[in-house]
Design an enzyme around this catalytic site. Structure first.
Site, PDB file in Angstrom:
ATOM      1  N   GLN A  92       0.825  -1.206   0.000  1.00 36.58           N
ATOM      2  CA  GLN A  92       0.000   0.000   0.000  1.00 36.58           C
ATOM      3  C   GLN A  92       0.852   1.245   0.000  1.00 36.58           C
ATOM      4  OE1 GLN A  92      -1.182   0.519   4.614  1.00 36.58           O
ATOM      5  NE2 GLN A  92      -1.726  -1.502   3.761  1.00 36.58           N
ATOM      6  N   HIS A  94       0.443   5.631   1.166  1.00 36.30           N
ATOM      7  CA  HIS A  94      -0.336   6.759   1.664  1.00 36.30           C
ATOM      8  C   HIS A  94       0.051   8.008   0.878  1.00 36.30           C
ATOM      9  CE1 HIS A  94      -1.391   4.121   4.894  1.00 36.30           C
ATOM     10  NE2 HIS A  94      -0.160   4.110   5.398  1.00 36.30           N
ATOM     11  N   GLU A 112       3.932   7.799   8.840  1.00 37.76           N
ATOM     12  CA  GLU A 112       3.772   6.940  10.014  1.00 37.76           C
ATOM     13  C   GLU A 112       5.110   6.358  10.438  1.00 37.76           C
ATOM     14  OE1 GLU A 112       0.980   3.933   8.895  1.00 37.76           O
ATOM     15  OE2 GLU A 112       2.235   3.129   7.305  1.00 37.76           O
ATOM     16  N   HIS A 169       4.761   0.160   0.887  1.00 42.92           N
ATOM     17  CA  HIS A 169       5.149  -0.535   2.114  1.00 42.92           C
ATOM     18  C   HIS A 169       4.118  -1.572   2.520  1.00 42.92           C
ATOM     19  CE1 HIS A 169       2.490   2.728   3.531  1.00 42.92           C
ATOM     20  NE2 HIS A 169       2.156   1.890   4.507  1.00 42.92           N
ATOM     21  N   ARG A 189      -4.387   0.471  -1.676  1.00 42.79           N
ATOM     22  CA  ARG A 189      -3.827  -0.865  -1.849  1.00 42.79           C
ATOM     23  C   ARG A 189      -3.371  -1.078  -3.285  1.00 42.79           C
ATOM     24  NH1 ARG A 189      -8.886  -2.692   0.390  1.00 42.79           N
ATOM     25  NH2 ARG A 189      -8.811  -2.575   2.651  1.00 42.79           N
TER      26      ARG A 189
END
Length: 299
Positions: A92, A94, A112, A169, A189
């Protein structure tokens, strides 16, 4: 001081290591949210002590955020969670701020961090790509060769990894991770290992959004706590023992217990692995509640 009740989130890839921390039955848990303040589902942790007992964290945050330099945030800007990957998570990406604005008309993307309490079985996670350009990635996607896109990163227990928005990642199976996320839930995804849910359906992929968000040359590196680590929106620090710890900052500090043998009572509440304690400035913990990770919004 606020002691928060964790929230269980069952996922297709979750396991059973976190289920023992909940009184209600769960077949498997992927996320044990120790601090969650969500604008879409209106979900937030219940407070177990003090003046806000039985209210949720969002009630507290809305009423008090101005005092701690957090007035610009409608919801608390971090999500804190324990994660068990009994299976690989999906590959996936972001979006960064620019991609989030273009795709979602949202003000912010998501970075993150992960602290590995248990390393993956394979000794590595999926991170970065083997491609130099988005065109190469699209060619593999069009040929249904999605599993060939990702690169890997070697991981051991105790490693800290920052995942910058735009990085491909996935956490690998066998991992147990403490996760700090910027509170912007946009996940695209790319590949889900062809698994199906209980109804026999594959989960949705988000190829168009992923291609707009992916930065093929981005890859994370491994760091180790040797003091405080500052990222874009938050700083974080490993605390070997919370007894006597005091919040000396001018904003809220979130202390998440990562000691599986934690056995203490604080303000009448039993403290255990995965719980988050929120300290206002100058508040102090005077009992031994074990090893923890501090997370604080940078203001």
């Amino acid at each position: 001081m606020l002691i928060l009740k964790p929230i269980a989130h069952e996922t297709i890839w979750g396991g059973q290591a976190l289920t023992k921390y909940f009184s209600e039955h769960h077949d498997k848990i992927g996320h044990m949210y120790s601090l969650f303040d969500d604008d879409k589902t209106q979900t937030s942790n219940i407070i177990l002590n003090g003046d806000y007992k039985d209210k949720n964290f969002h009630d507290y945050f809305s009423a008090n955020k101005n005092k701690f330099g957090l007035a610009k945030f409608e919801y608390f800007p971090l999500v804190l969670a324990m994660v068990e990957a009994a299976e690989n998570l999906s590959l996936q990406v972001h979006p960064d701020d620019a991609a989030a604005k273009e795709i979602e008309n949202a003000p912010q993307g998501k970075n993150e961090s992960w602290y590995f309490l248990k390393a993956p079985k394979s000794g590595e996670i999926f991170n970065g790509t083997k491609c130099s350009t988005t065109a190469e990635i699209k060619k593999l996607m069009d040929a249904d060769r999605l599993g060939e896109i990702s690169d890997t990163l070697k991981i051991s227990a105790g490693d800290y990894v920052f995942v910058e928005a735009g990085t491909l990642h996935a956490i690998s199976s066998g991992s147990i991770v403490y996760e700090i996320e910027e509170n912007a839930e946009y996940t695209y995804r790319v590949y889900d290992f062809d698994r199906v849910d209980s109804a026999g359906n594959k989960r949705q992929l988000h190829i168009e959004q992923a291609l707009k968000s992916l930065k093929p040359k981005l890859k994370s590196s491994v760091k180790h706590y040797g003091g405080e680590i500052a990222e874009r929106l938050y700083s974080t620090k490993l605390l070997e023992n919370l007894e006597g710890y005091q919040n000396k900052s001018n904003t809220l500090e979130c202390l998440t217990i990562i000691d599986k043998d934690a056995d203490a009572t604080l303000d009448g509440v039993k403290i255990f692995f995965g719980m988050t304690i929120v300290l206002e400035p100058q508040e102090k913990i005077s009992v031994n509640v074990g090893k923890a990770i501090m997370s604080r919004v940078i203001i």
